[in-house]
Design a protein around this motif. Structure first.
Motif, short mmCIF file in Angstrom:
data_model
loop_
_atom_site.label_atom_id
_atom_site.label_comp_id
_atom_site.label_asym_id
_atom_site.label_seq_id
_atom_site.Cartn_x
_atom_site.Cartn_y
_atom_site.Cartn_z
N MET A 1 103.59 -45.74 56.18
CA MET A 1 102.55 -44.66 56.00
C MET A 1 101.31 -45.32 55.12
O MET A 1 101.69 -45.70 54.12
N THR A 2 100.18 -44.96 55.66
CA THR A 2 99.14 -45.89 55.05
C THR A 2 98.49 -44.72 53.83
O THR A 2 98.67 -43.41 54.22
N ALA A 3 97.82 -45.18 52.99
CA ALA A 3 97.24 -44.22 51.89
C ALA A 3 96.09 -43.48 52.64
O ALA A 3 95.30 -44.20 53.29
N ARG A 4 95.61 -42.17 52.41
CA ARG A 4 94.62 -41.70 52.82
C ARG A 4 93.31 -41.94 52.08
O ARG A 4 92.30 -41.84 52.55
N PHE A 5 93.42 -42.25 50.72
CA PHE A 5 92.34 -42.53 49.84
C PHE A 5 92.48 -44.08 49.59
O PHE A 5 93.48 -44.55 49.09
N LEU A 6 91.35 -44.62 49.33
CA LEU A 6 91.13 -46.21 49.02
C LEU A 6 90.26 -46.14 47.97
O LEU A 6 89.28 -45.37 47.64
N LEU A 7 90.58 -47.19 46.91
CA LEU A 7 89.88 -47.45 45.81
C LEU A 7 88.78 -48.46 46.51
O LEU A 7 88.57 -48.79 47.45
N LEU A 8 87.52 -48.29 45.64
CA LEU A 8 86.27 -49.01 45.91
C LEU A 8 86.54 -50.52 46.02
O LEU A 8 86.17 -51.01 47.16
N SER A 9 87.55 -50.86 45.40
CA SER A 9 87.92 -52.35 45.73
C SER A 9 88.56 -52.61 46.89
O SER A 9 88.50 -53.82 47.37
N ASP A 10 89.30 -51.68 47.44
CA ASP A 10 90.15 -51.52 48.69
C ASP A 10 89.14 -51.80 49.91
O ASP A 10 89.18 -52.47 50.68
N VAL A 11 88.15 -50.73 49.66
CA VAL A 11 86.78 -50.78 50.58
C VAL A 11 86.38 -51.84 50.76
O VAL A 11 85.91 -52.55 51.71
N ALA A 12 85.77 -52.44 49.40
CA ALA A 12 85.15 -54.08 49.38
C ALA A 12 85.97 -54.95 50.11
O ALA A 12 85.42 -55.70 50.82
N ALA A 13 87.22 -55.00 49.90
CA ALA A 13 88.22 -55.99 50.73
C ALA A 13 88.09 -55.74 52.34
O ALA A 13 88.25 -56.62 52.97
N GLU A 14 88.37 -54.51 52.49
CA GLU A 14 88.27 -54.16 54.04
C GLU A 14 86.77 -54.71 54.59
O GLU A 14 86.93 -55.20 55.85
N LEU A 15 85.86 -54.51 54.12
CA LEU A 15 84.72 -54.89 54.60
C LEU A 15 84.12 -56.12 54.31
O LEU A 15 83.14 -56.67 54.72
N ASN A 16 85.02 -56.91 53.36
CA ASN A 16 84.50 -58.34 53.11
C ASN A 16 83.26 -58.28 52.32
O ASN A 16 82.28 -59.03 52.73
N VAL A 17 82.96 -57.35 51.38
CA VAL A 17 81.62 -57.43 50.61
C VAL A 17 82.17 -56.96 48.90
O VAL A 17 83.42 -57.03 48.74
N SER A 18 81.26 -57.24 48.13
CA SER A 18 81.26 -57.08 46.82
C SER A 18 81.69 -55.41 46.34
O SER A 18 81.20 -54.61 47.12
N ASP A 19 82.40 -55.26 45.13
CA ASP A 19 82.51 -54.02 44.80
C ASP A 19 81.38 -53.15 44.61
O ASP A 19 81.07 -52.02 44.92
N SER A 20 80.48 -53.99 43.99
CA SER A 20 79.00 -53.40 43.74
C SER A 20 78.43 -53.05 44.73
O SER A 20 77.67 -51.98 44.95
N GLN A 21 78.54 -53.75 46.06
CA GLN A 21 77.95 -53.32 47.40
C GLN A 21 78.43 -51.99 47.73
O GLN A 21 77.93 -50.98 48.23
N VAL A 22 79.83 -51.82 47.55
CA VAL A 22 80.42 -50.55 48.14
C VAL A 22 80.00 -49.50 47.26
O VAL A 22 79.64 -48.20 47.66
N TYR A 23 79.86 -49.80 45.78
CA TYR A 23 79.49 -48.82 44.82
C TYR A 23 78.05 -48.30 45.21
O TYR A 23 77.68 -46.80 45.25
N HIS A 24 77.13 -49.05 45.63
CA HIS A 24 75.90 -48.78 46.14
C HIS A 24 75.72 -47.92 47.22
O HIS A 24 75.24 -46.91 47.37
N LEU A 25 76.73 -48.30 48.31
CA LEU A 25 76.70 -47.34 49.47
C LEU A 25 77.40 -46.04 49.14
O LEU A 25 76.66 -45.18 49.92
N VAL A 26 78.21 -45.94 48.17
CA VAL A 26 78.88 -44.69 47.86
C VAL A 26 77.75 -44.08 47.09
O VAL A 26 77.55 -42.67 47.47
N ARG A 27 77.01 -44.32 46.01
CA ARG A 27 76.09 -43.61 45.33
C ARG A 27 74.68 -43.35 46.14
O ARG A 27 74.00 -42.37 45.88
N SER A 28 74.59 -44.04 46.91
CA SER A 28 73.33 -43.58 47.80
C SER A 28 73.77 -42.71 49.06
O SER A 28 72.73 -42.19 49.72
#
Length: 71
Positions: A1-28
């Motif tokens: 079973m896959t986790a329903r929620f991901l850490l920002l670092s997990d999202v960054a790894a999935e998208l192959n971008v930096s943690d700060s880029q994901v943080y910006h996507l979330v904050r925007s």
């Protein structure tokens, strides 16, 4: 079973971008996320990430149509 929620670092790894880029996507507001716990840790629901990816594919396809490659 896959986790329903991901850490920002997990999202960054999935998208192959930096943690700060994901943080910006979330904050925007581009990437929906929630803050949980007393320390306000961000979590992104896997389904919301998949929706975001599909939206980016659609936006990219539209951009490509509007900006054809000229050789």
């Amino acid at each position: 079973m896959t986790a329903r929620f991901l850490l920002l670092s997990d999202v960054a790894a999935e998208l192959n971008v930096s943690d700060s880029q994901v943080y910006h996507l979330v904050r925007s507001g581009e990437l929906p996320a929630i803050k949980i716990g007393g320390r306000g840790q961000w979590r992104v629901e896997r389904a919301k990430l998949e929706e975001f990816i599909q939206r980016m594919y659609a936006e990219t396809a539209e951009w490509v149509q509007e900006n054809p490659l000229v050789e």
